[in-house]
Design an enzyme around this catalytic site. Structure first.
Site, PDB file in Angstrom:
ATOM      1  CG  ASP A 403      29.403  -5.422  81.035  1.00 39.15           C
ATOM      2  OD1 ASP A 403      30.496  -4.918  80.869  1.00 39.15           O
ATOM      3  OD2 ASP A 403      28.297  -4.782  81.211  1.00 39.15           O
ATOM      4  CD  GLU A 439      33.850  -4.824  83.203  1.00 33.83           C
ATOM      5  OE1 GLU A 439      34.490  -4.078  82.794  1.00 33.83           O
ATOM      6  OE2 GLU A 439      32.651  -5.256  82.946  1.00 33.83           O
TER       7      GLU A 439
END
Length: 765
Positions: A403, A439
């Site tokens: 993330d 990401e």
């Protein structure tokens, strides 16, 4: 689930029998006493009772960090560079209001405080109290009144009971966080648990599915299982539920090869959400990077959720399905300078967090979550690497999706692809061999880094998502960008030495509209989040097909079904690695909510009661995945060359106009062009299989028309005798397929408005 004394002679260890209904109507038992749930044998977990009356204290070792059971006792080791004293607190139960023992740790080696306790056994609950200066303006926030979680805890029991005592400063004090709160918070905070890591893995190992064979399925442990009628109620929402036959059969029948689980590291439920009757559903607020989230376990007795997680992984591996974890190492759940003191802040705030250099009272925030972990510090880097290796070696996960990964690559301020984080990953013999997915953005300046991660990394391709959405909603000027995305995004990844699998292609994900909502809503509907519909993006690139929200109008419903088929077909037949958002194959809706991070309810949960159109969409998705897996021309390992290969009759890839001729530079620049074709030459793949044999396949023609009107498309003919066989057409509703006919090259194919068709080349016999 029934808790009872073990009938197999393991003494005081409690067992639980989880009854799971098999698909054939029979039942089987998942015995979850430590022995049956994975310990090597009952002998391994039949340990002597703790004798608190003669608690001996030995120096211990500074490595490994955390609480380590060696079969005779437990070694505790905690890093804190700036602490002046450290106390280990032992508790009898996770909800105990005060510790049974408080042990002063005398030994400190290289800033690691360590002690060995021969009388402590697995199942013991513990935490730390850390002494040092409380000087927020100097970056230090030590407060021994606060019980702290071990950053290396392998299990955490209990939940946060929100109280002002959890904050290091006095709430409401005019000096805010400069004040000192000396209220003890032990009764309000979860406790760490010492575990025995023994587990019977048998022959289980990482699957190492090749990237070109990989189809990723993003799901939420709770949301995917909470409403499934074939999962026993006591297993819904749990790791054990995800291991049931009902779930595994769905994944296998669908054809996906990997599940990407939304965060399962232990995370906190933010106070502001709890106060509003909501929760942190997605889980992007980690506080324990080694501990599985307890809410997804049938019970947290003796840290049993660790064994339940391992059993889930083992069951999925047995079905040929990899497990990828969505991990959040960019920040923690402690928030900004006004957040609670739960772990890292009280252990060594100045070491663990990025602080503003000239105002260390405040945190640098590249994440939008209040703080940023300090990956420039070697001990923080060690924490992340140790955590990753633990999940691979001890929990057998197959890879990670990071993330806001750009945050991890920030050395000073800018994102640096040569940062220490990447260097350590690349040289690590364990981590360099698992699936690594970034990401590739964060919220800081210069954080959008799609295409800029180094070799060895795949990326969520945000440009793919945006291009596919724009194209199918009818925006002009998209075909040139579309061609790059369909062919593996070589403009983004080839220059860094990467291959098509570096592009993780997706149209929808957990954050944003579901596929159903993408074709049903123009505006978000986030009122249920309690923020006045201000949260969530307004840039959805969605099109409601004429009516916003639910409708029974047949023409609108039919168009929405076609648009879903268009985007699924594009996704699953593009070069790169496709990722499906769990439930999209069944038309899952969130009622227009594009930011359901706090909705642990039917807004987010998958509804398994499928209508006929939903069943048809599921069958269509299965057929697309099967087509992809059967034909390597849709999942090439190398980028196209745009030329004839080894004397092939046609180029390995050709872009065609509706008249059947190749696109020219002028055609690519025309903003009104919304229809094109792409021919993929199966005899020009220029790859070899694992045995060194040339990879050969059929030649396919994909026709795409995002225009609102039909377009006749002239089928290409590079020589006499060419015949094209229709394989699929999204304009044809499932169950109403046309008879299969062979069409001559040079003939026109009736390509309907807003549709996609695939044809296979057949030679005239």
């Amino acid at each position: 689930m029934a808790l009872r004394a073990c009938e197999r002679g393991c003494g005081r260890v409690l067992c639980s029998a989880i009854v799971i209904a098999a698909a054939n109507g029979s039942h089987y038992y998942m015995l979850t006493c430590l022995a049956s749930f994975g310990a090597e044998s009952h002998a391994d977990i039949t340990v002597p009772e703790e004798d608190d009356s003669r608690m001996r204290i030995w120096p211990g070792r500074p490595y490994p960090l955390g609480a380590t059971w060696d079969g005779e006792g437990v070694n505790f080791a905690l890093f804190s560079e700036n602490a002046t004293a450290v106390e280990l607190c032992l508790f009898d139960e996770p909800d105990a209001t005060r510790e049974a023992h408080r042990i002063q740790i005398e030994e400190c080696t290289d800033h690691v405080w360590h002690v060995y306790l021969p009388e402590v056994r697995p199942g013991r609950h513990y935490g730390y109290r850390i002494h040092g200066p409380y000087e927020p303006e100097a970056g230090h926030r030590f407060n021994p009144a606060k019980l702290l979680l071990d950053p290396y805890a392998k299990a955490i029991a209990g939940t946060i009971d929100w109280s002002d005592a959890l904050y290091g400063y006095r709430m409401g004090d005019p000096k805010a966080d400069l004040s000192l709160n000396e209220d003890d918070d032990a009764r309000y905070i979860p406790k760490c648990v010492v575990i025995d890591q023994a587990f019977t893995w048998g022959g289980d190992q990482l699957l190492r599915t090749p990237w070109d064979r990989t189809v990723i399925y993003e799901l939420h442990v709770n949301g995917f299982t909470a409403r499934h009628p074939d999962i026993p109620k006591n297993l819904r929402g749990t790791y054990a539920g995800l291991a049931t036959p009902a779930v595994i059969e769905h994944l296998q029948n669908l054809g996906v090869t990997a599940v990407e689980l939304l965060p399962v590291h232990h995370f906190i439920r933010d106070k502001y959400l709890v106060d509003r009757g909501l929760t942190n559903y997605w889980g992007y607020n980690s506080i324990g990077f080694f501990a599985p989230e307890t809410h997804y376990a049938t019970t947290s007795v003796r840290a049993q959720h660790v064994w339940e997680f391992k059993t889930m992984v083992k069951a999925l591996h047995s079905a040929g399905i990899e497990v990828i974890l969505d991990v959040v190492y960019n920040h923690t759940g402690e928030g900004n300078h006004l957040g609670p003191t739960l772990s890292f802040r009280g252990i060594d705030n100045a070491s663990y967090y990025r602080l503003v250099s000239d105002q260390p009272r405040y945190y640098l925030d590249y994440t939008g979550c209040g703080n940023t972990l300090n990956v420039r510090h070697p001990r923080v880097l060690q924490l992340i690497m140790d955590s990753l290796r633990y999940w691979v070696l001890e929990m057998h996960v197959d890879g990670f999706r990071f993330d806001l990964a750009s945050t991890l690559a920030r050395e000073l301020h800018d994102v640096d692809r040569l940062s220490a984080f990447f260097d350590i990953i690349h040289q690590d013999p364990v981590l360099s061999q698992v699936k690594l997915i970034a990401e590739p953005w964060d919220l800081g300046e210069g954080g959008y880094q799609v295409g800029n991660f180094p070799a060895g990394w795949a990326e969520w391709n945000g440009r793919y998502r945006d291009t596919i959405r724009r194209y199918w909603k009818g925006d002009g000027g998209q075909v040139a960008e579309l061609a790059y995305r369909l062919s593996g995004s070589n403009d983004l990844y080839e220059g860094s030495g990467r291959r098509p699998h570096a592009s993780i292609n997706f149209v929808t994900a957990h954050d944003g509209f579901t596929l159903q909502d993408l074709v049903s809503y123009h505006q978000k509907r986030n009122e249920a989040n309690g923020e006045g519909n201000r949260d969530g993006t307004d840039d959805n690139l969605s099109w409601n097909c004429g009516v916003d929200g639910p409708t029974a109008k047949p023409s609108i419903v039919a168009l929405r079904e076609r648009q879903k088929r268009n985007m699924l077909a594009t996704l699953l037949l593009s070069q790169g690695v496709p990722m499906i958002c769990g439930g999209d194959e069944m038309g899952r809706t969130q009622r227009g909510n594009n930011n359901a991070y706090c909705q642990d309810n039917e807004i987010s949960w998958v509804d398994w009661n499928l209508s006929k159109p939903q069943q048809a969409l599921l069958a269509f998705t299965k057929s697309l995945i099967a087509l992809r897996q059967q034909h390597p021309v849709f999942r090439r390992r190398r980028f196209f060359q745009g030329r004839r290969i080894r004397g092939a009759e046609v180029k390995d890839i050709s872009w065609l106009r509706p008249d059947g001729k190749e696109m020219t530079d002028e055609d690519w620049a025309k903003g009104y062009v919304r229809c094109l074709g792409v021919r993929l030459a199966g005899h020009a793949i220029e790859e070899k299989d694992s045995k060194g044999r040339p990879v050969l396949d059929d030649t396919f023609l994909m026709l795409l028309n995002a225009h609102h009107e039909p377009r006749p498309f002239t089928l290409p003919a590079h020589k006499r005798g060419v015949r094209w066989q229709p394989v699929l057409d999204t304009a044809i509703s499932p169950g109403y397929e046309k008879p299969v006919t062979l069409m001559k090259g040079g003939f026109q194919y009736d390509l309907e408005a807003r549709s996609l068709a695939v044809l296979r080349l057949r030679q005239k016999s």
